[in-house]
Write a protein that holds these residues in place. Structure first.
Motif, PDB file in Angstrom:
ATOM      1  N   LEU A   5       0.819  -1.209   0.000  1.00 24.22           N
ATOM      2  CA  LEU A   5       0.000   0.000   0.000  1.00 24.22           C
ATOM      3  C   LEU A   5       0.855   1.261   0.000  1.00 24.22           C
ATOM      4  O   LEU A   5       0.497   2.254  -0.628  1.00 24.22           O
ATOM      5  CB  LEU A   5      -0.958   0.002   1.190  1.00 24.22           C
ATOM      6  N   ALA A   6       1.988   1.221   0.680  1.00 26.15           N
ATOM      7  CA  ALA A   6       2.886   2.381   0.680  1.00 26.15           C
ATOM      8  C   ALA A   6       3.373   2.683  -0.731  1.00 26.15           C
ATOM      9  O   ALA A   6       3.505   3.842  -1.117  1.00 26.15           O
ATOM     10  CB  ALA A   6       4.068   2.129   1.608  1.00 26.15           C
ATOM     11  N   ALA A   7       3.599   1.643  -1.512  1.00 22.35           N
ATOM     12  CA  ALA A   7       4.070   1.828  -2.884  1.00 22.35           C
ATOM     13  C   ALA A   7       2.924   2.100  -3.860  1.00 22.35           C
ATOM     14  O   ALA A   7       3.089   2.843  -4.823  1.00 22.35           O
ATOM     15  CB  ALA A   7       4.847   0.598  -3.333  1.00 22.35           C
ATOM     16  N   ALA A   8       1.757   1.518  -3.610  1.00 22.04           N
ATOM     17  CA  ALA A   8       0.654   1.593  -4.570  1.00 22.04           C
ATOM     18  C   ALA A   8      -0.163   2.875  -4.474  1.00 22.04           C
ATOM     19  O   ALA A   8      -0.688   3.350  -5.483  1.00 22.04           O
ATOM     20  CB  ALA A   8      -0.270   0.392  -4.394  1.00 22.04           C
ATOM     21  N   LEU A   9      -0.261   3.426  -3.290  1.00 25.61           N
ATOM     22  CA  LEU A   9      -1.064   4.636  -3.120  1.00 25.61           C
ATOM     23  C   LEU A   9      -0.233   5.874  -3.456  1.00 25.61           C
ATOM     24  O   LEU A   9       0.966   5.912  -3.178  1.00 25.61           O
ATOM     25  CB  LEU A   9      -1.589   4.732  -1.684  1.00 25.61           C
ATOM     26  N   PRO A  10      -0.858   6.890  -4.029  1.00 28.61           N
ATOM     27  CA  PRO A  10      -0.121   8.121  -4.337  1.00 28.61           C
ATOM     28  C   PRO A  10       0.445   8.767  -3.075  1.00 28.61           C
ATOM     29  O   PRO A  10      -0.081   8.590  -1.977  1.00 28.61           O
ATOM     30  CB  PRO A  10      -1.193   9.029  -4.959  1.00 28.61           C
ATOM     31  N   LEU A  11       1.517   9.515  -3.237  1.00 24.05           N
ATOM     32  CA  LEU A  11       2.190  10.134  -2.093  1.00 24.05           C
ATOM     33  C   LEU A  11       1.310  11.107  -1.329  1.00 24.05           C
ATOM     34  O   LEU A  11       1.462  11.271  -0.123  1.00 24.05           O
ATOM     35  CB  LEU A  11       3.457  10.855  -2.567  1.00 24.05           C
ATOM     36  N   GLN A  12       0.381  11.783  -2.000  1.00 24.01           N
ATOM     37  CA  GLN A  12      -0.438  12.802  -1.337  1.00 24.01           C
ATOM     38  C   GLN A  12      -1.563  12.212  -0.486  1.00 24.01           C
ATOM     39  O   GLN A  12      -2.258  12.949   0.193  1.00 24.01           O
ATOM     40  CB  GLN A  12      -1.007  13.796  -2.349  1.00 24.01           C
ATOM     41  N   ILE A  13      -1.738  10.909  -0.488  1.00 21.31           N
ATOM     42  CA  ILE A  13      -2.777  10.278   0.322  1.00 21.31           C
ATOM     43  C   ILE A  13      -2.404  10.420   1.805  1.00 21.31           C
ATOM     44  O   ILE A  13      -1.296  10.101   2.208  1.00 21.31           O
ATOM     45  CB  ILE A  13      -2.936   8.791  -0.056  1.00 21.31           C
ATOM     46  N   ALA A  15      -2.601   9.906   6.037  1.00 19.34           N
ATOM     47  CA  ALA A  15      -2.500   8.729   6.903  1.00 19.34           C
ATOM     48  C   ALA A  15      -3.872   8.112   7.167  1.00 19.34           C
ATOM     49  O   ALA A  15      -4.016   6.890   7.187  1.00 19.34           O
ATOM     50  CB  ALA A  15      -1.820   9.098   8.205  1.00 19.34           C
ATOM     51  N   SER A  16      -4.890   8.937   7.362  1.00 18.55           N
ATOM     52  CA  SER A  16      -6.227   8.388   7.630  1.00 18.55           C
ATOM     53  C   SER A  16      -6.773   7.662   6.397  1.00 18.55           C
ATOM     54  O   SER A  16      -7.436   6.633   6.531  1.00 18.55           O
ATOM     55  CB  SER A  16      -7.182   9.483   8.096  1.00 18.55           C
ATOM     56  N   ALA A  17      -6.488   8.154   5.211  1.00 17.21           N
ATOM     57  CA  ALA A  17      -6.931   7.460   3.994  1.00 17.21           C
ATOM     58  C   ALA A  17      -6.164   6.154   3.817  1.00 17.21           C
ATOM     59  O   ALA A  17      -6.720   5.152   3.364  1.00 17.21           O
ATOM     60  CB  ALA A  17      -6.756   8.355   2.774  1.00 17.21           C
ATOM     61  N   ARG A  18      -4.891   6.130   4.199  1.00 21.04           N
ATOM     62  CA  ARG A  18      -4.105   4.893   4.125  1.00 21.04           C
ATOM     63  C   ARG A  18      -4.642   3.861   5.115  1.00 21.04           C
ATOM     64  O   ARG A  18      -4.695   2.674   4.810  1.00 21.04           O
ATOM     65  CB  ARG A  18      -2.632   5.180   4.395  1.00 21.04           C
ATOM     66  N   GLY A  49     -17.646  14.153   7.549  1.00 22.53           N
ATOM     67  CA  GLY A  49     -16.987  15.366   7.119  1.00 22.53           C
ATOM     68  C   GLY A  49     -15.514  15.166   6.807  1.00 22.53           C
ATOM     69  O   GLY A  49     -14.863  16.055   6.290  1.00 22.53           O
ATOM     70  N   THR A  50     -14.970  13.991   7.129  1.00 26.09           N
ATOM     71  CA  THR A  50     -13.584  13.721   6.757  1.00 26.09           C
ATOM     72  C   THR A  50     -13.545  13.207   5.327  1.00 26.09           C
ATOM     73  O   THR A  50     -14.548  12.766   4.788  1.00 26.09           O
ATOM     74  CB  THR A  50     -12.943  12.694   7.713  1.00 26.09           C
ATOM     75  N   THR A  51     -12.396  13.245   4.718  1.00 26.88           N
ATOM     76  CA  THR A  51     -12.310  12.924   3.297  1.00 26.88           C
ATOM     77  C   THR A  51     -11.456  11.709   2.930  1.00 26.88           C
ATOM     78  O   THR A  51     -11.066  11.593   1.785  1.00 26.88           O
ATOM     79  CB  THR A  51     -11.765  14.140   2.533  1.00 26.88           C
ATOM     80  N   PRO A  52     -11.115  10.796   3.833  1.00 24.63           N
ATOM     81  CA  PRO A  52     -10.296   9.655   3.414  1.00 24.63           C
ATOM     82  C   PRO A  52     -10.930   8.855   2.276  1.00 24.63           C
ATOM     83  O   PRO A  52     -10.237   8.454   1.344  1.00 24.63           O
ATOM     84  CB  PRO A  52     -10.167   8.804   4.674  1.00 24.63           C
ATOM     85  N   LEU A  53     -12.229   8.649   2.347  1.00 29.65           N
ATOM     86  CA  LEU A  53     -12.902   7.918   1.278  1.00 29.65           C
ATOM     87  C   LEU A  53     -12.834   8.696  -0.031  1.00 29.65           C
ATOM     88  O   LEU A  53     -12.567   8.123  -1.091  1.00 29.65           O
ATOM     89  CB  LEU A  53     -14.356   7.636   1.667  1.00 29.65           C
ATOM     90  N   ASP A  54     -13.035  10.003   0.032  1.00 29.50           N
ATOM     91  CA  ASP A  54     -12.928  10.836  -1.166  1.00 29.50           C
ATOM     92  C   ASP A  54     -11.518  10.777  -1.753  1.00 29.50           C
ATOM     93  O   ASP A  54     -11.355  10.733  -2.971  1.00 29.50           O
ATOM     94  CB  ASP A  54     -13.299  12.283  -0.862  1.00 29.50           C
ATOM     95  N   GLU A  55     -10.513  10.764  -0.895  1.00 31.00           N
ATOM     96  CA  GLU A  55      -9.134  10.683  -1.375  1.00 31.00           C
ATOM     97  C   GLU A  55      -8.904   9.396  -2.154  1.00 31.00           C
ATOM     98  O   GLU A  55      -8.283   9.409  -3.217  1.00 31.00           O
ATOM     99  CB  GLU A  55      -8.148  10.734  -0.207  1.00 31.00           C
ATOM    100  N   LEU A  56      -9.402   8.278  -1.630  1.00 30.27           N
ATOM    101  CA  LEU A  56      -9.214   6.993  -2.300  1.00 30.27           C
ATOM    102  C   LEU A  56     -10.003   6.926  -3.611  1.00 30.27           C
ATOM    103  O   LEU A  56      -9.538   6.339  -4.583  1.00 30.27           O
ATOM    104  CB  LEU A  56      -9.604   5.847  -1.370  1.00 30.27           C
ATOM    105  N   ARG A  57     -11.173   7.552  -3.636  1.00 31.17           N
ATOM    106  CA  ARG A  57     -11.943   7.607  -4.889  1.00 31.17           C
ATOM    107  C   ARG A  57     -11.225   8.467  -5.920  1.00 31.17           C
ATOM    108  O   ARG A  57     -11.143   8.094  -7.090  1.00 31.17           O
ATOM    109  CB  ARG A  57     -13.339   8.162  -4.639  1.00 31.17           C
ATOM    110  N   ALA A  83      -3.664  -5.479  -8.734  1.00 37.95           N
ATOM    111  CA  ALA A  83      -2.756  -6.369  -7.997  1.00 37.95           C
ATOM    112  C   ALA A  83      -3.439  -6.956  -6.770  1.00 37.95           C
ATOM    113  O   ALA A  83      -3.212  -8.126  -6.446  1.00 37.95           O
ATOM    114  CB  ALA A  83      -1.492  -5.628  -7.610  1.00 37.95           C
ATOM    115  N   LEU A  84      -4.247  -6.182  -6.097  1.00 38.51           N
ATOM    116  CA  LEU A  84      -4.947  -6.708  -4.917  1.00 38.51           C
ATOM    117  C   LEU A  84      -5.981  -7.748  -5.308  1.00 38.51           C
ATOM    118  O   LEU A  84      -6.199  -8.715  -4.592  1.00 38.51           O
ATOM    119  CB  LEU A  84      -5.642  -5.577  -4.163  1.00 38.51           C
ATOM    120  N   ARG A  85      -6.598  -7.561  -6.441  1.00 38.58           N
ATOM    121  CA  ARG A  85      -7.674  -8.472  -6.864  1.00 38.58           C
ATOM    122  C   ARG A  85      -7.138  -9.807  -7.333  1.00 38.58           C
ATOM    123  O   ARG A  85      -7.877 -10.770  -7.422  1.00 38.58           O
ATOM    124  CB  ARG A  85      -8.512  -7.803  -7.923  1.00 38.58           C
TER     125      ARG A  85
END
Length: 90
Positions: A5-13, A15-18, A49-57, A83-85
């Protein structure tokens, strides 16, 4: 999984979205669908009101079938990470 996940997710994501991505990954089916309940979101202190889900979308890492609404039972999503699937459950 944390290293992937550290490698697959964009850098701007954030911690809560991770953290949410990790929960989605660990709870997904072999088809890549995941159902996250409100209690888990509340327990992770990702209140409304938090945006972790929005970040992942926006990162196109997952797609929600219907946007979660205040007072709803959570959300259901499809993981878009190929890769996860293809991983077999251990």
């Amino acid at each position: 999984m944390l290293s992937y996940l550290a490698a697959a997710l964009p850098l701007q994501i954030t911690a809560s979205a991770r953290l949410l991505a990790l929960q989605c990954t660990l709870r997904s089916t072999t088809a890549g669908t995941v159902s996250i309940r409100t209690g888990l979101i509340r327990g992770m202190q990702l209140g409304p009101g938090t945006t972790p889900l929005d970040e992942l979308r926006q990162a196109q890492w997952l797609h929600t079938f219907a946007p979660p609404k205040p007072g709803s039972e959570g959300f259901t999503a499809q993981l878009l990470d190929a890769a996860l699937r293809t991983q077999a459950p251990a």
